[in-house]
Design a protein around this motif. Structure first.
Motif, PDB file in Angstrom:
ATOM      1  N   PHE A   1     -42.014  20.200  -8.840  1.00 22.41           N
ATOM      2  CA  PHE A   1     -41.353  20.486  -7.590  1.00 22.41           C
ATOM      3  C   PHE A   1     -41.911  21.704  -6.877  1.00 22.41           C
ATOM      4  O   PHE A   1     -41.668  21.890  -5.700  1.00 22.41           O
ATOM      5  N   ILE A   2     -42.665  22.557  -7.547  1.00 26.82           N
ATOM      6  CA  ILE A   2     -43.266  23.704  -6.870  1.00 26.82           C
ATOM      7  C   ILE A   2     -44.180  23.218  -5.757  1.00 26.82           C
ATOM      8  O   ILE A   2     -44.087  23.664  -4.618  1.00 26.82           O
ATOM      9  N   PHE A   3     -45.054  22.312  -6.096  1.00 29.82           N
ATOM     10  CA  PHE A   3     -46.035  21.837  -5.125  1.00 29.82           C
ATOM     11  C   PHE A   3     -45.358  21.135  -3.961  1.00 29.82           C
ATOM     12  O   PHE A   3     -45.681  21.370  -2.804  1.00 29.82           O
ATOM     13  N   THR A   4     -44.358  20.304  -4.275  1.00 34.32           N
ATOM     14  CA  THR A   4     -43.653  19.565  -3.234  1.00 34.32           C
ATOM     15  C   THR A   4     -42.908  20.512  -2.310  1.00 34.32           C
ATOM     16  O   THR A   4     -42.983  20.399  -1.092  1.00 34.32           O
ATOM     17  N   ARG A   5     -42.178  21.469  -2.881  1.00 33.56           N
ATOM     18  CA  ARG A   5     -41.433  22.435  -2.063  1.00 33.56           C
ATOM     19  C   ARG A   5     -42.378  23.330  -1.278  1.00 33.56           C
ATOM     20  O   ARG A   5     -42.104  23.671  -0.134  1.00 33.56           O
TER      21      ARG A   5
ATOM     22  N   GLU B   1     -49.954  32.601 -13.126  1.00 29.61           N
ATOM     23  CA  GLU B   1     -48.660  33.243 -13.343  1.00 29.61           C
ATOM     24  C   GLU B   1     -48.191  33.960 -12.074  1.00 29.61           C
ATOM     25  O   GLU B   1     -47.022  33.876 -11.704  1.00 29.61           O
ATOM     26  N   GLU B   2     -49.101  34.625 -11.406  1.00 28.42           N
ATOM     27  CA  GLU B   2     -48.755  35.300 -10.150  1.00 28.42           C
ATOM     28  C   GLU B   2     -48.293  34.289  -9.100  1.00 28.42           C
ATOM     29  O   GLU B   2     -47.320  34.529  -8.381  1.00 28.42           O
ATOM     30  N   LEU B   3     -48.972  33.161  -9.021  1.00 29.63           N
ATOM     31  CA  LEU B   3     -48.580  32.107  -8.078  1.00 29.63           C
ATOM     32  C   LEU B   3     -47.176  31.601  -8.401  1.00 29.63           C
ATOM     33  O   LEU B   3     -46.343  31.430  -7.507  1.00 29.63           O
ATOM     34  N   ARG B   4     -46.900  31.400  -9.680  1.00 29.66           N
ATOM     35  CA  ARG B   4     -45.563  30.952 -10.085  1.00 29.66           C
ATOM     36  C   ARG B   4     -44.500  31.975  -9.683  1.00 29.66           C
ATOM     37  O   ARG B   4     -43.435  31.613  -9.189  1.00 29.66           O
TER      38      ARG B   4
ATOM     39  N   SER C   1     -41.487  31.483  -7.034  1.00 31.55           N
ATOM     40  CA  SER C   1     -40.114  31.697  -7.463  1.00 31.55           C
ATOM     41  C   SER C   1     -39.401  32.641  -6.508  1.00 31.55           C
ATOM     42  O   SER C   1     -38.263  32.395  -6.105  1.00 31.55           O
ATOM     43  N   GLN C   2     -40.065  33.706  -6.110  1.00 32.37           N
ATOM     44  CA  GLN C   2     -39.479  34.651  -5.163  1.00 32.37           C
ATOM     45  C   GLN C   2     -39.301  34.010  -3.790  1.00 32.37           C
ATOM     46  O   GLN C   2     -38.279  34.211  -3.140  1.00 32.37           O
ATOM     47  N   ALA C   3     -40.277  33.245  -3.368  1.00 40.19           N
ATOM     48  CA  ALA C   3     -40.212  32.606  -2.052  1.00 40.19           C
ATOM     49  C   ALA C   3     -39.053  31.625  -1.962  1.00 40.19           C
ATOM     50  O   ALA C   3     -38.472  31.435  -0.899  1.00 40.19           O
ATOM     51  N   PHE C   4     -38.716  31.015  -3.078  1.00 38.76           N
ATOM     52  CA  PHE C   4     -37.640  30.030  -3.082  1.00 38.76           C
ATOM     53  C   PHE C   4     -36.399  30.562  -3.803  1.00 38.76           C
ATOM     54  O   PHE C   4     -35.619  29.808  -4.367  1.00 38.76           O
TER      55      PHE C   4
ATOM     56  N   GLY D   1     -35.681  32.086  -6.582  1.00 40.36           N
ATOM     57  CA  GLY D   1     -35.417  31.803  -7.975  1.00 40.36           C
ATOM     58  C   GLY D   1     -35.217  30.336  -8.324  1.00 40.36           C
ATOM     59  O   GLY D   1     -34.931  30.009  -9.463  1.00 40.36           O
ATOM     60  N   LEU D   2     -35.349  29.438  -7.359  1.00 37.37           N
ATOM     61  CA  LEU D   2     -35.176  28.011  -7.638  1.00 37.37           C
ATOM     62  C   LEU D   2     -36.323  27.464  -8.463  1.00 37.37           C
ATOM     63  O   LEU D   2     -36.189  26.429  -9.107  1.00 37.37           O
ATOM     64  N   ILE D   3     -37.466  28.138  -8.428  1.00 32.05           N
ATOM     65  CA  ILE D   3     -38.653  27.694  -9.155  1.00 32.05           C
ATOM     66  C   ILE D   3     -38.880  28.634 -10.322  1.00 32.05           C
ATOM     67  O   ILE D   3     -38.902  29.846 -10.158  1.00 32.05           O
ATOM     68  N   LYS D   4     -39.046  28.075 -11.494  1.00 38.17           N
ATOM     69  CA  LYS D   4     -39.248  28.900 -12.694  1.00 38.17           C
ATOM     70  C   LYS D   4     -40.529  28.540 -13.364  1.00 38.17           C
ATOM     71  O   LYS D   4     -41.021  27.493 -13.271  1.00 38.17           O
TER      72      LYS D   4
END
Length: 126
Positions: free
Chosen positions: A4-8, A111-114, A118-121, A123-126
């Protein structure tokens, strides 16, 4: 990298591309939709390259996402050829950056991208 990271991220990039550069106008006064579409397609190619390195997707999943992105962008007025050109340019540029990194640097960048996602969304992305 969860699916879902890529999709979001793509959805967010389309939204950002659709609204933030509306001030960039052609000489005729209309928004430069082709430029926005090319930027989004290029960004999609970059994220595709990152997903290949960071993992979390099969080749089939990446191909399916690209096809959906292409379809969405053509519905917004970009031709299939324009999408492919911009997507491939973004992917090539990012591939070259990844190739210049060591495995340790790649792991750190993933890891930085993740973390950024996560910050951009919120905390919805972990």
């Amino acid at each position: 990298m969860p699916k879902f990271i890529f999709t979001r991220l793509l959805a967010a990039s389309i939204t950002i591309a659709a609204f933030s550069p509306l001030h960039a106008q052609t000489s005729g006064g209309a928004p430069n939709m082709a430029q926005m579409g090319n930027q989004v397609a290029s960004f999609s190619g970059s994220m595709h390259a990152a997903a290949e390195v960071c993992g979390g997707y099969t080749k089939d999943q990446l191909a399916e996402m690209k096809a959906k992105q292409k379809q969405q962008m053509t519905q917004m007025g970009l031709t299939a050829e324009e999408f492919d050109t911009a997507f491939n340019a973004g992917k090539k540029k990012t591939d070259e950056r990844w190739d210049a990194m060591s495995k340790t640097e790649q792991k750190s960048a993933c890891e930085e991208l993740r973390q950024q996602m996560s910050q951009a969304f919120n905390g919805l992305i972990k």
